[in-house]
Scaffold this motif. Structure first.
Motif, PDB file in Angstrom:
ATOM      1  N   ALA A 105       0.845  -1.188   0.000  1.00  0.00           N
ATOM      2  CA  ALA A 105       0.000   0.000   0.000  1.00  0.00           C
ATOM      3  C   ALA A 105       0.884   1.242   0.000  1.00  0.00           C
ATOM      4  CB  ALA A 105      -0.889  -0.007   1.234  1.00  0.00           C
ATOM      5  N   PRO A 106       0.435   2.345  -0.615  1.00  0.00           N
ATOM      6  CA  PRO A 106       1.235   3.570  -0.648  1.00  0.00           C
ATOM      7  C   PRO A 106       1.507   4.091   0.765  1.00  0.00           C
ATOM      8  CG  PRO A 106      -1.020   3.997  -1.356  1.00  0.00           C
ATOM      9  CD  PRO A 106      -0.873   2.514  -1.271  1.00  0.00           C
ATOM     10  N   LYS A 107       2.788   4.338   1.054  1.00  0.00           N
ATOM     11  CA  LYS A 107       3.197   4.669   2.421  1.00  0.00           C
ATOM     12  C   LYS A 107       2.542   5.938   2.936  1.00  0.00           C
ATOM     13  CE  LYS A 107       7.333   4.922   5.312  1.00  0.00           C
ATOM     14  NZ  LYS A 107       8.816   4.865   5.341  1.00  0.00           N
ATOM     15  N   GLU A 108       2.383   6.942   2.057  1.00  0.00           N
ATOM     16  CA  GLU A 108       1.843   8.216   2.516  1.00  0.00           C
ATOM     17  C   GLU A 108       0.390   8.093   2.970  1.00  0.00           C
ATOM     18  OE1 GLU A 108       1.238   8.022  -1.964  1.00  0.00           O
ATOM     19  OE2 GLU A 108       2.806   7.507  -0.502  1.00  0.00           O
ATOM     20  N   LEU A 109      -0.329   7.102   2.471  1.00  0.00           N
ATOM     21  CA  LEU A 109      -1.724   6.918   2.852  1.00  0.00           C
ATOM     22  C   LEU A 109      -1.904   5.838   3.912  1.00  0.00           C
ATOM     23  CD1 LEU A 109      -3.532   7.091  -0.629  1.00  0.00           C
ATOM     24  CD2 LEU A 109      -3.621   8.793   1.197  1.00  0.00           C
ATOM     25  N   SER A 110      -0.950   4.929   4.037  1.00  0.00           N
ATOM     26  CA  SER A 110      -1.144   3.756   4.888  1.00  0.00           C
ATOM     27  C   SER A 110      -0.331   3.780   6.178  1.00  0.00           C
ATOM     28  CB  SER A 110      -0.793   2.482   4.109  1.00  0.00           C
ATOM     29  OG  SER A 110       0.573   2.484   3.740  1.00  0.00           O
ATOM     30  N   SER A 111       0.346   4.888   6.456  1.00  0.00           N
ATOM     31  CA  SER A 111       1.217   4.923   7.639  1.00  0.00           C
ATOM     32  C   SER A 111       0.558   5.585   8.842  1.00  0.00           C
ATOM     33  CB  SER A 111       2.528   5.647   7.307  1.00  0.00           C
ATOM     34  OG  SER A 111       2.269   6.968   6.874  1.00  0.00           O
ATOM     35  N   SER A 112      -0.651   6.107   8.683  1.00  0.00           N
ATOM     36  CA  SER A 112      -1.334   6.781   9.786  1.00  0.00           C
ATOM     37  C   SER A 112      -2.595   6.014  10.175  1.00  0.00           C
ATOM     38  CB  SER A 112      -1.712   8.208   9.374  1.00  0.00           C
ATOM     39  OG  SER A 112      -2.658   8.189   8.309  1.00  0.00           O
ATOM     40  N   LEU A 113      -3.193   6.395  11.303  1.00  0.00           N
ATOM     41  CA  LEU A 113      -4.483   5.882  11.757  1.00  0.00           C
ATOM     42  C   LEU A 113      -4.518   4.351  11.721  1.00  0.00           C
ATOM     43  CD1 LEU A 113      -6.790   8.578  10.103  1.00  0.00           C
ATOM     44  CD2 LEU A 113      -5.813   8.558  12.401  1.00  0.00           C
ATOM     45  N   GLY A 144     -17.555   0.029   0.656  1.00  0.00           N
ATOM     46  CA  GLY A 144     -18.248   0.904   1.588  1.00  0.00           C
ATOM     47  C   GLY A 144     -17.358   2.032   2.082  1.00  0.00           C
ATOM     48  N   LYS A 145     -17.971   3.178   2.338  1.00  0.00           N
ATOM     49  CA  LYS A 145     -17.235   4.342   2.820  1.00  0.00           C
ATOM     50  C   LYS A 145     -16.905   4.240   4.306  1.00  0.00           C
ATOM     51  CE  LYS A 145     -18.548   8.395   1.076  1.00  0.00           C
ATOM     52  NZ  LYS A 145     -19.445   9.487   0.595  1.00  0.00           N
ATOM     53  N   LYS A 146     -17.438   3.211   5.004  1.00  0.00           N
ATOM     54  CA  LYS A 146     -17.100   3.057   6.422  1.00  0.00           C
ATOM     55  C   LYS A 146     -15.609   2.789   6.598  1.00  0.00           C
ATOM     56  CE  LYS A 146     -18.429  -0.445   9.148  1.00  0.00           C
ATOM     57  NZ  LYS A 146     -17.328  -0.828  10.073  1.00  0.00           N
ATOM     58  N   ASP A 147     -15.029   2.021   5.669  1.00  0.00           N
ATOM     59  CA  ASP A 147     -13.578   1.799   5.672  1.00  0.00           C
ATOM     60  C   ASP A 147     -12.935   2.879   4.812  1.00  0.00           C
ATOM     61  OD1 ASP A 147     -13.300  -0.762   7.204  1.00  0.00           O
ATOM     62  OD2 ASP A 147     -14.660  -1.448   5.642  1.00  0.00           O
ATOM     63  N   ALA A 148     -12.966   4.113   5.327  1.00  0.00           N
ATOM     64  CA  ALA A 148     -12.603   5.277   4.518  1.00  0.00           C
ATOM     65  C   ALA A 148     -11.145   5.248   4.071  1.00  0.00           C
ATOM     66  CB  ALA A 148     -12.878   6.564   5.308  1.00  0.00           C
ATOM     67  N   GLN A 149     -10.246   4.898   4.974  1.00  0.00           N
ATOM     68  CA  GLN A 149      -8.827   4.877   4.623  1.00  0.00           C
ATOM     69  C   GLN A 149      -8.551   3.768   3.617  1.00  0.00           C
ATOM     70  OE1 GLN A 149      -6.299   4.602   8.059  1.00  0.00           O
ATOM     71  NE2 GLN A 149      -4.475   5.313   6.972  1.00  0.00           N
ATOM     72  N   GLN A 150      -9.170   2.613   3.815  1.00  0.00           N
ATOM     73  CA  GLN A 150      -9.025   1.516   2.863  1.00  0.00           C
ATOM     74  C   GLN A 150      -9.513   1.935   1.485  1.00  0.00           C
ATOM     75  OE1 GLN A 150     -10.187  -2.820   3.606  1.00  0.00           O
ATOM     76  NE2 GLN A 150     -11.989  -2.078   2.512  1.00  0.00           N
ATOM     77  N   LEU A 151     -10.675   2.575   1.423  1.00  0.00           N
ATOM     78  CA  LEU A 151     -11.233   3.019   0.146  1.00  0.00           C
ATOM     79  C   LEU A 151     -10.278   3.957  -0.573  1.00  0.00           C
ATOM     80  CD1 LEU A 151     -13.500   3.453  -1.935  1.00  0.00           C
ATOM     81  CD2 LEU A 151     -14.512   5.113  -0.350  1.00  0.00           C
ATOM     82  N   THR A 152      -9.699   4.898   0.163  1.00  0.00           N
ATOM     83  CA  THR A 152      -8.769   5.854  -0.436  1.00  0.00           C
ATOM     84  C   THR A 152      -7.524   5.162  -0.965  1.00  0.00           C
ATOM     85  OG1 THR A 152      -9.587   7.566   1.078  1.00  0.00           O
ATOM     86  CG2 THR A 152      -7.473   7.984   0.002  1.00  0.00           C
ATOM     87  N   ILE A 153      -7.008   4.190  -0.209  1.00  0.00           N
ATOM     88  CA  ILE A 153      -5.819   3.440  -0.627  1.00  0.00           C
ATOM     89  C   ILE A 153      -6.120   2.623  -1.884  1.00  0.00           C
ATOM     90  CG2 ILE A 153      -4.372   1.473   0.038  1.00  0.00           C
ATOM     91  CD1 ILE A 153      -4.374   2.707   2.896  1.00  0.00           C
ATOM     92  N   ILE A 154      -7.284   2.010  -1.950  1.00  0.00           N
ATOM     93  CA  ILE A 154      -7.657   1.221  -3.127  1.00  0.00           C
ATOM     94  C   ILE A 154      -7.782   2.117  -4.355  1.00  0.00           C
ATOM     95  CG2 ILE A 154      -9.487  -0.190  -4.151  1.00  0.00           C
ATOM     96  CD1 ILE A 154     -10.038  -1.144  -1.199  1.00  0.00           C
ATOM     97  N   GLN A 155      -8.410   3.268  -4.192  1.00  0.00           N
ATOM     98  CA  GLN A 155      -8.524   4.205  -5.314  1.00  0.00           C
ATOM     99  C   GLN A 155      -7.145   4.625  -5.803  1.00  0.00           C
ATOM    100  OE1 GLN A 155     -11.035   7.025  -3.173  1.00  0.00           O
ATOM    101  NE2 GLN A 155     -12.758   6.586  -4.526  1.00  0.00           N
ATOM    102  N   ASN A 156      -6.235   4.864  -4.861  1.00  0.00           N
ATOM    103  CA  ASN A 156      -4.873   5.257  -5.203  1.00  0.00           C
ATOM    104  C   ASN A 156      -4.143   4.121  -5.917  1.00  0.00           C
ATOM    105  OD1 ASN A 156      -1.790   5.384  -4.251  1.00  0.00           O
ATOM    106  ND2 ASN A 156      -2.589   7.466  -4.319  1.00  0.00           N
ATOM    107  N   MET A 157      -4.318   2.881  -5.448  1.00  0.00           N
ATOM    108  CA  MET A 157      -3.677   1.726  -6.068  1.00  0.00           C
ATOM    109  C   MET A 157      -4.152   1.546  -7.506  1.00  0.00           C
ATOM    110  SD  MET A 157      -3.894  -2.283  -4.905  1.00  0.00           S
ATOM    111  CE  MET A 157      -5.600  -2.445  -5.451  1.00  0.00           C
ATOM    112  N   VAL A 158      -5.442   1.635  -7.718  1.00  0.00           N
ATOM    113  CA  VAL A 158      -6.007   1.482  -9.060  1.00  0.00           C
ATOM    114  C   VAL A 158      -5.447   2.541  -9.998  1.00  0.00           C
ATOM    115  CG1 VAL A 158      -8.155   1.718 -10.384  1.00  0.00           C
ATOM    116  CG2 VAL A 158      -8.090   0.272  -8.337  1.00  0.00           C
TER     117      VAL A 158
END
Length: 273
Positions: A105-113, A144-158
């Motif tokens: 996962a991209p470090k800048e999005l996956s290193s917090s929270l 689902g938007k409940k997993d907000a950080q996961q959703l953002t990381i997936i969008q970034n990966m795609v």
């Protein structure tokens, strides 16, 4: 509806699909939140494939991999009632080989929270989704938007891997009392369910403050923390859509997040502003 147990069966099914294909990845123990994703995919696509797989690579040592709720019969029925074309129950030994490369996962999005508290979790999510996306080759995938950080990381990966795939965010589904639906809610006893409502009430408190034109992040987080007492809180955070902390709420570019324990059960909730 077809029940698929192997990758070869999925490939054969996919070869015979005509029109668009929607994909809903889940870990099973399906509830009304999952059903909303499946129904949305059915509305928007000619074919819908649902995967049900408790993915071992996204669980940390000591987490609830072994006791995570499983209900293959019930899950199959829900998929059928929602109109899915096929449900895929993969086997972990088929999905994962030895010494295979990690998809990070991209470090800048996956290193917090969530990433800071559950190191490696998002790597496991990206790893399994890369596999699913390559096997199923969907036109759209629903999260689902409940997993907000996961959703953002997936969008970034795609985006970063130039995948020809649309990620469709779907709204949080709640009980009538406001509790965000989660498969882990099944762990909660009656008394704990009352305490679990503190998460959604803290989110509602934030929403009401913003409607009253209170945009200061510190003040909103303090009010939320008060609502959450006496729960053990992992974090209350206010970030922009890039998951960077912000001092003031920016309407249209803010996510307010909370993670807390109700007894031994860890729950999350959020508000997109």
């Amino acid at each position: 509806m077809q029940i698929l147990k192997s990758i070869s069966e999925v490939l054969e099914f996919r070869k015979n699909c005509t029109g668009s294909v929607g994909f809903v990845p889940t870990m099973g123990a399906l509830h009304a939140g999952h059903a909303s994703l499946i129904k949305k995919s059915v509305e928007q696509n000619d074919n819908t494939i649902v995967s049900i797989f408790v993915n071992p690579t996204q669980f940390l040592p000591g987490e609830d991999l072994d006791k995570y709720p499983r209900n293959e019969v019930g899950d199959t029925k829900i998929c059928e009632l929602c109109g899915a074309s096929a449900v895929f129950f993969p086997d972990a030994n088929e999905m994962y080989g030895k010494d295979e490369p990690l998809i990070l996962a991209p470090k800048e999005l996956s290193s917090s929270l969530e990433g800071a508290l559950r190191p490696g979790h998002f790597d496991g999510v990206c790893r399994v989704l890369n596999k699913f996306f390559n096997i199923i080759r969907p036109d759209r995938a629903y999260f689902g938007k409940k997993d907000a950080q996961q959703l953002t990381i997936i969008q970034n990966m795609v985006k970063n891997f130039f995948m020809n795939l649309e990620i469709v965010p779907c709204e949080i589904v709640r009980e009538s009392d406001g509790l965000a639906l989660s498969s882990r809610n099944s762990y909660l006893g009656d008394d704990e369910l009352c305490y679990a409502l503190k998460l959604s009430r803290s989110i509602m408190k934030a929403s009401n403050l913003i409607k009253a034109n209170e945009l200061n992040a510190l003040k909103i987080k303090a009010a939320m923390s008060e609502c959450l007492e006496p729960l053990k809180v992992d974090y209350v955070a206010i970030v922009n859509r890039n998951f960077e902390p912000i001092e003031n709420v920016e309407l249209g570019n803010t996510i307010i997040l909370v993670a807390a324990y109700v007894g031994k059960t860890r729950l999350i909730d959020n508000l997109w502003v």
